[in-house]
Motif scaffolding. Structure first.
Motif, PDB file in Angstrom:
ATOM      1  N   TYR A 242       0.935  -0.816  -0.160  1.00 53.46           N
ATOM      2  CA  TYR A 242       0.114   0.442   0.356  1.00 53.46           C
ATOM      3  C   TYR A 242       0.647   1.084  -0.146  1.00 53.46           C
ATOM      4  O   TYR A 242       2.345   1.251   0.232  1.00 53.46           O
ATOM      5  CB  TYR A 242      -0.899   0.384   1.574  1.00 53.46           C
ATOM      6  CG  TYR A 242      -1.951  -0.333   1.622  1.00 53.46           C
ATOM      7  CD1 TYR A 242      -1.540  -1.999   1.850  1.00 53.46           C
ATOM      8  CD2 TYR A 242      -3.357  -0.482   1.273  1.00 53.46           C
ATOM      9  CE1 TYR A 242      -2.942  -3.464   1.507  1.00 53.46           C
ATOM     10  CE2 TYR A 242      -4.159  -1.869   0.768  1.00 53.46           C
ATOM     11  CZ  TYR A 242      -3.895  -2.585   1.743  1.00 53.46           C
ATOM     12  OH  TYR A 242      -5.058  -4.324   1.460  1.00 53.46           O
ATOM     13  N   LEU A 243       0.233   2.412  -0.833  1.00 50.63           N
ATOM     14  CA  LEU A 243       0.965   3.721  -0.262  1.00 50.63           C
ATOM     15  C   LEU A 243       0.411   4.303   0.402  1.00 50.63           C
ATOM     16  O   LEU A 243      -1.348   4.250   0.348  1.00 50.63           O
ATOM     17  CB  LEU A 243       1.747   3.779  -1.812  1.00 50.63           C
ATOM     18  CG  LEU A 243       2.452   2.885  -2.743  1.00 50.63           C
ATOM     19  CD1 LEU A 243       2.406   3.397  -4.268  1.00 50.63           C
ATOM     20  CD2 LEU A 243       3.713   3.288  -2.021  1.00 50.63           C
ATOM     21  N   PHE A 244       0.975   5.833   1.148  1.00 48.06           N
ATOM     22  CA  PHE A 244      -0.359   6.401   1.491  1.00 48.06           C
ATOM     23  C   PHE A 244       0.566   8.106   1.226  1.00 48.06           C
ATOM     24  O   PHE A 244       1.687   8.176   1.210  1.00 48.06           O
ATOM     25  CB  PHE A 244       0.207   6.141   3.545  1.00 48.06           C
ATOM     26  CG  PHE A 244       0.080   4.499   3.396  1.00 48.06           C
ATOM     27  CD1 PHE A 244       0.578   3.750   3.695  1.00 48.06           C
ATOM     28  CD2 PHE A 244      -1.729   4.348   3.943  1.00 48.06           C
ATOM     29  CE1 PHE A 244       0.242   2.986   3.832  1.00 48.06           C
ATOM     30  CE2 PHE A 244      -1.968   3.044   4.162  1.00 48.06           C
ATOM     31  CZ  PHE A 244      -1.062   2.341   4.218  1.00 48.06           C
ATOM     32  N   TRP A 245      -0.729   8.761   1.916  1.00 43.63           N
ATOM     33  CA  TRP A 245      -0.476  10.436   2.025  1.00 43.63           C
ATOM     34  C   TRP A 245      -0.681  10.810   2.562  1.00 43.63           C
ATOM     35  O   TRP A 245      -2.241  10.348   3.554  1.00 43.63           O
ATOM     36  CB  TRP A 245      -1.226  11.364   0.838  1.00 43.63           C
ATOM     37  CG  TRP A 245      -0.163  11.269  -0.403  1.00 43.63           C
ATOM     38  CD1 TRP A 245      -0.792  10.421  -1.440  1.00 43.63           C
ATOM     39  CD2 TRP A 245       0.669  12.319  -1.225  1.00 43.63           C
ATOM     40  NE1 TRP A 245       0.778  10.521  -3.052  1.00 43.63           N
ATOM     41  CE2 TRP A 245       0.791  11.978  -2.692  1.00 43.63           C
ATOM     42  CE3 TRP A 245       1.284  13.208  -0.663  1.00 43.63           C
ATOM     43  CZ2 TRP A 245       2.515  12.554  -3.194  1.00 43.63           C
ATOM     44  CZ3 TRP A 245       2.666  13.978  -1.301  1.00 43.63           C
ATOM     45  CH2 TRP A 245       2.728  13.483  -2.403  1.00 43.63           C
ATOM     46  N   TYR A 246       0.022  11.206   4.030  1.00 41.49           N
ATOM     47  CA  TYR A 246      -0.809  12.065   5.056  1.00 41.49           C
ATOM     48  C   TYR A 246      -0.304  13.661   4.983  1.00 41.49           C
ATOM     49  O   TYR A 246       0.566  13.898   3.895  1.00 41.49           O
ATOM     50  CB  TYR A 246       1.082  11.159   6.148  1.00 41.49           C
ATOM     51  CG  TYR A 246       0.203   9.731   7.056  1.00 41.49           C
ATOM     52  CD1 TYR A 246       0.699   9.079   6.258  1.00 41.49           C
ATOM     53  CD2 TYR A 246      -0.665   9.708   7.992  1.00 41.49           C
ATOM     54  CE1 TYR A 246       0.182   7.591   6.070  1.00 41.49           C
ATOM     55  CE2 TYR A 246      -0.975   8.200   8.288  1.00 41.49           C
ATOM     56  CZ  TYR A 246      -0.090   7.344   7.304  1.00 41.49           C
ATOM     57  OH  TYR A 246      -0.452   5.666   8.119  1.00 41.49           O
ATOM     58  N   LYS A 247      -1.014  14.105   5.288  1.00 38.00           N
ATOM     59  CA  LYS A 247      -1.133  15.919   6.149  1.00 38.00           C
ATOM     60  C   LYS A 247      -0.649  15.796   7.567  1.00 38.00           C
ATOM     61  O   LYS A 247      -1.324  14.799   7.836  1.00 38.00           O
ATOM     62  CB  LYS A 247      -2.975  15.716   5.404  1.00 38.00           C
ATOM     63  CG  LYS A 247      -3.532  17.547   6.104  1.00 38.00           C
ATOM     64  CD  LYS A 247      -4.127  17.903   5.894  1.00 38.00           C
ATOM     65  CE  LYS A 247      -4.647  18.669   6.390  1.00 38.00           C
ATOM     66  NZ  LYS A 247      -6.365  19.293   5.803  1.00 38.00           N
TER      67      LYS A 247
END
Lengths: 113, 114
Positions: free
Chosen positions: A33-38
């Motif tokens: 899985y790949l993620f973008w976090y803020k």
């Protein structure tokens, strides 16, 4: 060592417009899985969107979508109709091994009213 | 609990002092992670627990860093004889076993060593 590269230290966009944040990664995992976090000034990392690598379809969550190019190991984040509350640091993350994440250096996003 | 809780939120330590940072994960989350985030950088992995077992501590920068999770819930990151280069935000995250849904992070502890 596995790496995640975010080539844009800073980005700015006019409110209501669209912006794309870039990310490339390197992983030896076959299924991941790949993620973008803020990360706003409160420091809490908030999950924005995730992509399952085996899925061809790009993930979408409301105004947030990704452009996932598996062969190129590219995973960019598109924010549509930018809002003032979108201003934050954005981090791309990919897995190393079964559990831990490797994060990029981050992109600071500024929204201009 | 509803989220990952970390305490204290801020910690100022004199160089050479020992500190203990606490993480209370989401109830039922098996996996727990500690990350270190230097100013202007992305988080870097320190260590990982599955229940009470510490399965990976490859990111701990020196033997002054020690983490534990004795009952498989609350975790403590201890730093002995703090040095200025230890100044950073320490983030805790938890997840179900696989982490496929993403990790839930706490708000971190900002450690400043003076």
């Amino acid at each position: 060592a596995q790496t995640v590269t975010q080539s844009q230290p800073e980005m700015s966009v006019q409110e209501a417009e669209t912006v794309t944040l870039s990310c490339t990664y390197d992983t030896s995992e076959s299924d991941y899985y790949l993620f973008w976090y803020k990360q706003p000034p409160s420091r809490q990392m908030i999950l924005v969107i995730r992509q399952e690598a085996y899925k061809q379809q790009n993930a979408t969550e409301n105004r947030f979508s990704v452009n996932f190019q598996k062969a190129a190991k590219s995973f960019s984040l598109k924010i549509s109709d930018s809002q003032l509350g979108d201003a934050a640091m954005y981090f791309c993350a990919s897995p190393q091994g079964a559990q831990k994440l490797v994060f990029g250096q981050g992109t600071r996003l500024t929204i201009n009213p | 609990g509803a989220g990952v809780s970390q305490s204290p939120r801020y910690k100022v330590a004199k160089r050479g002092q020992d500190v203990a940072l606490r993480c209370d994960p989401i109830s039922g989350h098996v996996s727990l992670f500690w990350y270190q985030q230097a100013l202007g950088q992305g988080p870097e992995f320190l260590t990982y627990f599955q229940n009470e077992a510490q399965l990976d501590k490859s990111g701990l920068p020196s033997d002054r860093f020690f983490a534990e999770r004795p009952e498989g819930s609350v975790s403590t990151l201890k730093i002995q004889r703090t040095q200025q280069e230890d100044s950073a935000v320490y983030l805790c995250a938890s997840s179900f076993v696989t982490g496929a849904e993403g990790y839930t992070f706490g708000s971190g502890t900002r450690l400043t060593v003076v």
